[in-house]
Design a protein around this motif. Structure first.
Motif, PDB file in Angstrom:
ATOM      1  N   ASP A 123      38.868  15.512  28.244  1.00 35.79           N
ATOM      2  CA  ASP A 123      39.605  15.723  26.999  1.00 35.79           C
ATOM      3  C   ASP A 123      39.780  14.412  26.235  1.00 35.79           C
ATOM      4  O   ASP A 123      39.633  14.355  25.006  1.00 35.79           O
TER       5      ASP A 123
ATOM      6  N   LEU B 194      47.210  12.442  23.781  1.00 33.99           N
ATOM      7  CA  LEU B 194      47.125  13.537  24.756  1.00 33.99           C
ATOM      8  C   LEU B 194      48.093  13.361  25.921  1.00 33.99           C
ATOM      9  O   LEU B 194      48.204  14.230  26.777  1.00 33.99           O
TER      10      LEU B 194
ATOM     11  N   ARG C  46      36.450  13.392  24.754  1.00 37.55           N
ATOM     12  CA  ARG C  46      36.106  14.233  23.610  1.00 37.55           C
ATOM     13  C   ARG C  46      36.930  13.836  22.382  1.00 37.55           C
ATOM     14  O   ARG C  46      36.404  13.724  21.278  1.00 37.55           O
ATOM     15  N   ARG C  47      38.244  13.612  22.571  1.00 40.08           N
ATOM     16  CA  ARG C  47      39.107  13.232  21.450  1.00 40.08           C
ATOM     17  C   ARG C  47      38.685  11.875  20.874  1.00 40.08           C
ATOM     18  O   ARG C  47      38.709  11.678  19.656  1.00 40.08           O
TER      19      ARG C  47
ATOM     20  N   TYR D 155      47.797  11.463  28.447  1.00 38.90           N
ATOM     21  CA  TYR D 155      46.956  11.577  29.638  1.00 38.90           C
ATOM     22  C   TYR D 155      47.486  10.696  30.765  1.00 38.90           C
ATOM     23  O   TYR D 155      47.756   9.511  30.565  1.00 38.90           O
TER      24      TYR D 155
ATOM     25  N   ALA E 143      46.063  17.159  30.191  1.00 40.34           N
ATOM     26  CA  ALA E 143      44.804  16.640  29.668  1.00 40.34           C
ATOM     27  C   ALA E 143      43.966  16.041  30.793  1.00 40.34           C
ATOM     28  O   ALA E 143      44.486  15.510  31.779  1.00 40.34           O
ATOM     29  N   THR E 144      42.652  16.140  30.643  1.00 37.49           N
ATOM     30  CA  THR E 144      41.722  15.585  31.617  1.00 37.49           C
ATOM     31  C   THR E 144      40.992  14.401  31.002  1.00 37.49           C
ATOM     32  O   THR E 144      41.079  14.143  29.790  1.00 37.49           O
TER      33      THR E 144
END
Length: 335
Positions: free
Chosen positions: A6, A44, A9-10, A46, A2-3
């Motif tokens: 991401d 995610l 956005r989530r 992350y 994940a970036t």
């Protein structure tokens, strides 16, 4: 993997807002947005590699330590070991007193994360409250996502390396000794029931005595001398015929001795008293206190060592032993 985009956005926020939350920026972020970002980070999984690299740089030289109260002899000894290792490795230690307030611990974790400290060590007892544990876990996970390291002392329901004091084993040794000396009517002067340290020590005592105690023989109070005074007075007023009092730390045991002395009860001829931790005062009171010795400075040193070492694939768990120290406050049960 994940970036940052991401995560943003989530969470339904801008990348800049997500970055401020993850990086512990001093710029304010609304609580609702912060929670959404942290939730997205967890979902995610992350991990910002840039911050993991930052951990190894020399400027990240501060370690945060959360204790319940550094003026408590137990935490003073643990902190001594923590600071010794930190000093040897050129790290500065920030000591945070939570006074057993979980909300304050959460606030401290957020503040330490904002300062980008190299590691956080939770040296206070764990809590049984699942809501508290979930909230702390969330904050610690967000901190670890920035490359920070987490270590804990005792049983905690959080990720991180752990050093376990032998609370249950030490209490079992006390229970076995009491049983060997014929004590059957035993009272317990306990710390707060919300703490894992308290319940671990009670569980070990039950193992050693080979019996569970009725609830009326257990009194919960603060892990302080005054807490020991209060709990002991309640026990003596409500439970006749006690032959021994088990205090779950030495400060409470000192309070128990004071109450017995005021009431003209001889120790150990009438009632035996035992403590836990083997603080320096345990050998100086009259009569000298039978207790359980924990290597508290070594526990702190190991926790700091683990916190400053690189992360491994699995959380490491180390257990340090307990030792029964026999002194004058414990004798055979009166016939």
């Amino acid at each position: 993997m994940a970036t940052l985009a991401d995560v943003a956005r989530r969470a339904g926020v801008s990348p800049a807002t997500a970055s401020r939350v993850i990086n512990g920026s001093s710029k304010p972020v609304a609580d609702e947005l912060r929670e959404r970002v942290l939730k997205a980070v967890a979902e995610l999984r992350y991990v910002p590699n840039a911050h993991a690299q930052l951990l190894a740089r020399p400027q990240r030289s501060v370690v945060g330590v959360l204790v319940h109260d550094v003026s408590d002899p137990y935490f003073a000894e643990v902190t001594r070991g923590l600071q010794r290792v930190a000093t040897e490795r050129g790290r500065l230690v920030i000591i945070c007193n939570s006074y057993r307030d979980p909300d304050r611990e959460v606030e401290y974790v957020d503040l330490l994360r904002a300062q980008q400290v190299a590691a956080i060590v939770l040296a206070g007892s764990g809590y049984h409250d699942p809501t508290v544990n979930a909230l702390l876990d969330e904050r610690l996970a967000a901190y670890a996502a920035t490359g920070g390291r987490v270590a804990v002392v005792g049983w905690h329901r959080h990720r991180g390396d752990a050093v376990l004091p032998a609370n249950q084993d030490g209490a079992r040794l006390l229970g076995e000794e009491l049983r060997r000396l014929g004590h059957r009517t035993v009272g317990v002067v306990a710390g707060p029931g919300t703490l894992t340290t308290t319940t671990d020590r009670i569980a070990g005592l039950y193992e050693g005595l080979a019996v569970s105690l009725p609830e009326e023989r257990i009194r919960y109070a603060d892990f302080t001398r005054q807490g020991g005074v209060q709990a002991t007075a309640e026990l003596l007023d409500s439970v006749p015929g006690l032959t021994a009092i088990v205090a779950l730390n030495d400060s409470m045991a000192v309070g128990a001795l004071a109450v017995l002395r005021e009431r003209g009860v001889r120790v150990p001829e009438d009632v035996s008293v035992v403590g836990f931790d083997d603080m320096p005062i345990a050998a100086d009171v009259t009569p000298a206190l039978t207790t359980v010795r924990l290597p508290l400075a070594d526990i702190g040193a190991r926790a700091m060592t683990l916190a400053l070492e690189p992360a491994t694939d699995r959380d490491r768990v180390e257990a340090l032993p307990a030792e029964l120290v026999r002194r004058d406050s414990l004798g055979p049960a009166p016939s």
